[in-house]
Design a protein around this motif. Sequence first.
Motif, PDB file in Angstrom:
ATOM      1  N   PHE A 128       4.686  13.043 -10.076  1.00 12.91           N
ATOM      2  CA  PHE A 128       4.750  12.862  -8.524  1.00 12.91           C
ATOM      3  C   PHE A 128       5.282  13.877  -8.140  1.00 12.91           C
ATOM      4  CE2 PHE A 128       5.296   8.427 -10.174  1.00 12.91           C
ATOM      5  CZ  PHE A 128       4.022   7.834  -9.658  1.00 12.91           C
ATOM      6  N   ARG A 132       0.691  16.671  -5.537  1.00 15.03           N
ATOM      7  CA  ARG A 132       0.026  15.117  -5.814  1.00 15.03           C
ATOM      8  C   ARG A 132       0.470  14.009  -4.723  1.00 15.03           C
ATOM      9  NH1 ARG A 132       0.682  14.959 -11.167  1.00 15.03           N
ATOM     10  NH2 ARG A 132      -1.677  15.593 -11.596  1.00 15.03           N
ATOM     11  N   THR A 133       1.472  13.797  -4.432  1.00 19.76           N
ATOM     12  CA  THR A 133       1.957  12.823  -3.466  1.00 19.76           C
ATOM     13  C   THR A 133       1.355  12.831  -2.197  1.00 19.76           C
ATOM     14  OG1 THR A 133       4.244  13.580  -3.190  1.00 19.76           O
ATOM     15  CG2 THR A 133       4.136  12.258  -5.113  1.00 19.76           C
ATOM     16  N   SER A 134       1.223  13.828  -1.763  1.00 19.65           N
ATOM     17  CA  SER A 134       0.777  14.441  -0.312  1.00 19.65           C
ATOM     18  C   SER A 134      -0.905  14.044  -0.196  1.00 19.65           C
ATOM     19  CB  SER A 134       0.860  16.092   0.054  1.00 19.65           C
ATOM     20  OG  SER A 134      -0.050  16.732  -0.816  1.00 19.65           O
ATOM     21  N   HIS A 160      10.998   6.030  -7.992  1.00 17.99           N
ATOM     22  CA  HIS A 160       9.892   7.247  -7.561  1.00 17.99           C
ATOM     23  C   HIS A 160       8.810   6.660  -6.748  1.00 17.99           C
ATOM     24  CE1 HIS A 160      12.249   9.301 -10.940  1.00 17.99           C
ATOM     25  NE2 HIS A 160      11.705  10.313 -10.540  1.00 17.99           N
ATOM     26  N   LEU A 161       8.812   5.359  -6.433  1.00 17.78           N
ATOM     27  CA  LEU A 161       7.675   4.515  -5.938  1.00 17.78           C
ATOM     28  C   LEU A 161       8.313   4.085  -4.582  1.00 17.78           C
ATOM     29  CD1 LEU A 161       6.407   2.895  -9.186  1.00 17.78           C
ATOM     30  CD2 LEU A 161       5.403   5.077  -7.911  1.00 17.78           C
ATOM     31  N   SER A 197      10.250  14.491  -4.731  1.00 24.54           N
ATOM     32  CA  SER A 197       8.941  13.852  -4.529  1.00 24.54           C
ATOM     33  C   SER A 197       9.047  12.437  -4.884  1.00 24.54           C
ATOM     34  CB  SER A 197       7.930  14.587  -4.663  1.00 24.54           C
ATOM     35  OG  SER A 197       6.569  14.290  -4.273  1.00 24.54           O
ATOM     36  N   ARG A 198       8.415  11.447  -4.001  1.00 21.20           N
ATOM     37  CA  ARG A 198       8.094  10.218  -4.321  1.00 21.20           C
ATOM     38  C   ARG A 198       6.623   9.688  -3.696  1.00 21.20           C
ATOM     39  NH1 ARG A 198      12.963  10.544  -2.207  1.00 21.20           N
ATOM     40  NH2 ARG A 198      12.128   9.895  -0.062  1.00 21.20           N
ATOM     41  N   TYR A 199       6.136   8.560  -4.639  1.00 22.26           N
ATOM     42  CA  TYR A 199       4.957   8.154  -4.058  1.00 22.26           C
ATOM     43  C   TYR A 199       5.150   6.768  -3.298  1.00 22.26           C
ATOM     44  CZ  TYR A 199       0.530   5.740  -3.805  1.00 22.26           C
ATOM     45  OH  TYR A 199      -0.743   4.996  -3.256  1.00 22.26           O
ATOM     46  N   THR A 200       4.646   6.688  -2.107  1.00 23.59           N
ATOM     47  CA  THR A 200       5.123   5.380  -1.398  1.00 23.59           C
ATOM     48  C   THR A 200       3.737   4.626  -0.964  1.00 23.59           C
ATOM     49  OG1 THR A 200       5.437   6.660   0.650  1.00 23.59           O
ATOM     50  CG2 THR A 200       7.174   6.460  -0.673  1.00 23.59           C
ATOM     51  N   GLY A 311       0.858   6.032   3.120  1.00 25.72           N
ATOM     52  CA  GLY A 311       1.953   5.542   2.564  1.00 25.72           C
ATOM     53  C   GLY A 311       2.922   5.259   3.819  1.00 25.72           C
TER      54      GLY A 311
END
Length: 312
Positions: A128, A132-134, A160-161, A197-200, A311
């Motif tokens: 993440f 990548r998360t963007s 992280h999510l 950084s996190r994925y939401t 997200g």
Amino acid sequence: MRDRYRPRIGPNTTDAELFGVLRDILKDLGDAHTALRAGKDEFARPLRPGTRPLDGLPAFMALNKRVLDLVEKHDVRKPLTTWGRGVIGYADLPGGFGYLRLAAFDGYADGGFAANAKELDRALDEIFTPDRTSRLKGLVLDVRLNFGGYDALGIQLASHLTGRPYAAYAKQARNSPSDPTRFTRALPTWVRPAAGSRYTGPIALLTSPLTISAGETFSQAMTARTPTPRRIGDATQGAFSDFLWRTLPNGWTFALPNERFLTRRGTSFDVTGIPPQDRIADTLSDEELAAGRDAAFDRALAYLRTAGGSGR
């Protein structure tokens, strides 16, 4: 159960016969968080009736290899990038989607919980990344073959999510040997956003009856996330409690479940497992593996393509 099996035990029953009777009792009870250990070599731990039989670690490893082969050939069409001795795997997919697979919440490194947590953090930081998360529009999160481990590692992944703290579940234990309605006060476990950084965004969560123990507590934590993941596959095993170990008079040890994990509405998924929203009854069956199909993965991608990709 006692009426059925007690007549099979008498003064002349051998240790081997006694172990066989107790093993059969556990099999009929069908709770994956009961177990019996007799010395170094004899160990029994059942699964829910109707679950694909997996007799020990070699059978699990063989199935894991078959599933990984299917994932790499059908789902992601390339080798996964792996961490934690191959237990954690990730691949970018066409269209801005990602695929994350965890075969356990343990076994990433020697050295107990701290070493496992450190390796999981390393993997998640490399997966993440801000870049990548963007651009990630959706994530397929696969715990269909996950035999559990540390509940806290599932919470670590969940951190992280999410971009906001939330209560994952509340945990309580039986508090009376005679009254099955008495439990300790329910203690909540919280998911708090990880640093960095996190994925939401949208998630499709793949589960099966071989999603067990910490794989299930993680799945339950994800049901409280916003946006809620789409659960695809089949119901999880239904074994959430930690093992409560005790010793028998002959020195053998046994385990049983004495806890329950509650949702915010007070629901427990013990025994039944967490149900999917889109049921794929034969996910990871021998027939599906032999044919090189993965209907649950295909359904997950179809969901993510329509989930909006934004997200929160």
